[in-house]
Design a protein around this motif. Structure first.
Motif, PDB file in Angstrom:
ATOM      1  N   SER A  89       8.608   9.996 -38.140  1.00 33.43           N
ATOM      2  CA  SER A  89       8.941   8.647 -37.651  1.00 33.43           C
ATOM      3  C   SER A  89      10.411   8.309 -37.885  1.00 33.43           C
ATOM      4  O   SER A  89      11.056   7.673 -37.054  1.00 33.43           O
ATOM      5  CB  SER A  89       8.043   7.606 -38.300  1.00 33.43           C
ATOM      6  OG  SER A  89       8.301   7.516 -39.678  1.00 33.43           O
ATOM      7  N   CYS A  90      10.945   8.766 -39.005  1.00 33.15           N
ATOM      8  CA  CYS A  90      12.349   8.477 -39.320  1.00 33.15           C
ATOM      9  C   CYS A  90      13.294   9.137 -38.324  1.00 33.15           C
ATOM     10  O   CYS A  90      14.248   8.520 -37.862  1.00 33.15           O
ATOM     11  CB  CYS A  90      12.667   8.955 -40.745  1.00 33.15           C
ATOM     12  SG  CYS A  90      14.343   8.595 -41.282  1.00 33.15           S
ATOM     13  N   LEU A  91      13.022  10.373 -37.970  1.00 30.65           N
ATOM     14  CA  LEU A  91      13.908  11.098 -37.046  1.00 30.65           C
ATOM     15  C   LEU A  91      13.795  10.580 -35.617  1.00 30.65           C
ATOM     16  O   LEU A  91      14.708  10.763 -34.811  1.00 30.65           O
ATOM     17  CB  LEU A  91      13.611  12.600 -37.097  1.00 30.65           C
ATOM     18  CG  LEU A  91      14.017  13.274 -38.409  1.00 30.65           C
ATOM     19  CD1 LEU A  91      13.500  14.706 -38.449  1.00 30.65           C
ATOM     20  CD2 LEU A  91      15.513  13.227 -38.598  1.00 30.65           C
ATOM     21  N   LYS A  92      12.692   9.917 -35.285  1.00 28.27           N
ATOM     22  CA  LYS A  92      12.530   9.360 -33.937  1.00 28.27           C
ATOM     23  C   LYS A  92      13.221   8.020 -33.797  1.00 28.27           C
ATOM     24  O   LYS A  92      13.520   7.603 -32.682  1.00 28.27           O
ATOM     25  CB  LYS A  92      11.044   9.207 -33.614  1.00 28.27           C
ATOM     26  CG  LYS A  92      10.361  10.513 -33.379  1.00 28.27           C
ATOM     27  CD  LYS A  92       8.894  10.311 -33.084  1.00 28.27           C
ATOM     28  CE  LYS A  92       8.197  11.653 -32.942  1.00 28.27           C
ATOM     29  NZ  LYS A  92       6.743  11.480 -32.768  1.00 28.27           N
ATOM     30  N   ALA A 105      13.348  10.058 -47.957  1.00 35.33           N
ATOM     31  CA  ALA A 105      12.026  10.636 -48.202  1.00 35.33           C
ATOM     32  C   ALA A 105      11.864  11.142 -49.632  1.00 35.33           C
ATOM     33  O   ALA A 105      10.834  11.735 -49.950  1.00 35.33           O
ATOM     34  CB  ALA A 105      11.772  11.772 -47.220  1.00 35.33           C
ATOM     35  N   ALA A 106      12.823  10.904 -50.470  1.00 32.90           N
ATOM     36  CA  ALA A 106      12.735  11.383 -51.855  1.00 32.90           C
ATOM     37  C   ALA A 106      11.469  10.844 -52.511  1.00 32.90           C
ATOM     38  O   ALA A 106      11.152   9.660 -52.398  1.00 32.90           O
ATOM     39  CB  ALA A 106      13.957  10.932 -52.643  1.00 32.90           C
ATOM     40  N   GLY A 107      10.712  11.735 -53.139  1.00 33.65           N
ATOM     41  CA  GLY A 107       9.498  11.327 -53.832  1.00 33.65           C
ATOM     42  C   GLY A 107       8.241  11.465 -52.988  1.00 33.65           C
ATOM     43  O   GLY A 107       7.142  11.409 -53.508  1.00 33.65           O
ATOM     44  N   ASP A 117      23.217  13.882 -39.091  1.00 33.87           N
ATOM     45  CA  ASP A 117      23.344  12.705 -39.943  1.00 33.87           C
ATOM     46  C   ASP A 117      21.983  12.045 -40.162  1.00 33.87           C
ATOM     47  O   ASP A 117      21.665  11.599 -41.262  1.00 33.87           O
ATOM     48  CB  ASP A 117      24.312  11.688 -39.338  1.00 33.87           C
ATOM     49  CG  ASP A 117      25.755  12.169 -39.336  1.00 33.87           C
ATOM     50  OD1 ASP A 117      26.088  13.039 -40.153  1.00 33.87           O
ATOM     51  OD2 ASP A 117      26.541  11.663 -38.504  1.00 33.87           O
ATOM     52  N   LYS A 118      21.169  11.975 -39.092  1.00 33.51           N
ATOM     53  CA  LYS A 118      19.832  11.412 -39.219  1.00 33.51           C
ATOM     54  C   LYS A 118      19.005  12.221 -40.214  1.00 33.51           C
ATOM     55  O   LYS A 118      18.291  11.665 -41.041  1.00 33.51           O
ATOM     56  CB  LYS A 118      19.101  11.419 -37.873  1.00 33.51           C
ATOM     57  CG  LYS A 118      19.467  10.315 -36.944  1.00 33.51           C
ATOM     58  CD  LYS A 118      18.568  10.402 -35.722  1.00 33.51           C
ATOM     59  CE  LYS A 118      18.943   9.423 -34.657  1.00 33.51           C
ATOM     60  NZ  LYS A 118      18.065   9.530 -33.482  1.00 33.51           N
ATOM     61  N   LYS A 141       5.783  14.461 -44.242  1.00 34.64           N
ATOM     62  CA  LYS A 141       5.832  14.942 -42.861  1.00 34.64           C
ATOM     63  C   LYS A 141       5.774  13.768 -41.875  1.00 34.64           C
ATOM     64  O   LYS A 141       6.554  13.697 -40.936  1.00 34.64           O
ATOM     65  CB  LYS A 141       4.664  15.900 -42.618  1.00 34.64           C
ATOM     66  CG  LYS A 141       4.714  16.621 -41.320  1.00 34.64           C
ATOM     67  CD  LYS A 141       3.580  17.642 -41.255  1.00 34.64           C
ATOM     68  CE  LYS A 141       3.627  18.424 -39.969  1.00 34.64           C
ATOM     69  NZ  LYS A 141       2.542  19.406 -39.882  1.00 34.64           N
ATOM     70  N   ALA A 142       4.869  12.832 -42.113  1.00 33.80           N
ATOM     71  CA  ALA A 142       4.742  11.658 -41.246  1.00 33.80           C
ATOM     72  C   ALA A 142       5.996  10.785 -41.326  1.00 33.80           C
ATOM     73  O   ALA A 142       6.496  10.294 -40.308  1.00 33.80           O
ATOM     74  CB  ALA A 142       3.512  10.850 -41.637  1.00 33.80           C
TER      75      ALA A 142
END
Length: 99
Positions: free
Chosen positions: A93-96, A79-81, A70-71, A88-89
């Protein structure tokens, strides 16, 4: 004649579904009542009354924690665009984050 047969068949299929919905709702309320009663063990008087009122109110349940899948879906959408190192950065950070 075919229209009558179709109407009768549709009613025969739909009738049990219409009758079962209130029964399921009643069962859900009974389950909620049983759970609240169990959680109210040890409380008495006004404290129990307030607890039961709060417990039985229609507040939505706390959301379950997001799975990794889900994450990933949410982060990909956010992260679209973005491209290259920026994406990548961002994904890292989003997945953490604890969502």
């Amino acid at each position: 004649m075919k229209k009558l047969l179709i109407a009768v068949t549709a009613f025969a299929i739909a009738a049990p579904m219409l009758l079962s919905a209130p029964a399921m709702a009643e069962n859900a309320q009974q389950t909620k009542m049983a759970t609240c009663n169990k959680d109210a063990a040890g409380k008495k008087g006004d404290e129990r009354k307030a607890f039961m009122k709060d417990c039985l109110s229609n507040k939505p349940a706390a959301a379950a924690p997001m799975t990794q899948q889900d994450k990933m879906k949410q982060c990909n959408a956010d992260a679209a665009g973005k491209k290259g190192d920026e994406r990548k950065a961002f994904m890292s950070s989003c997945l953490k984050k604890d969502k």
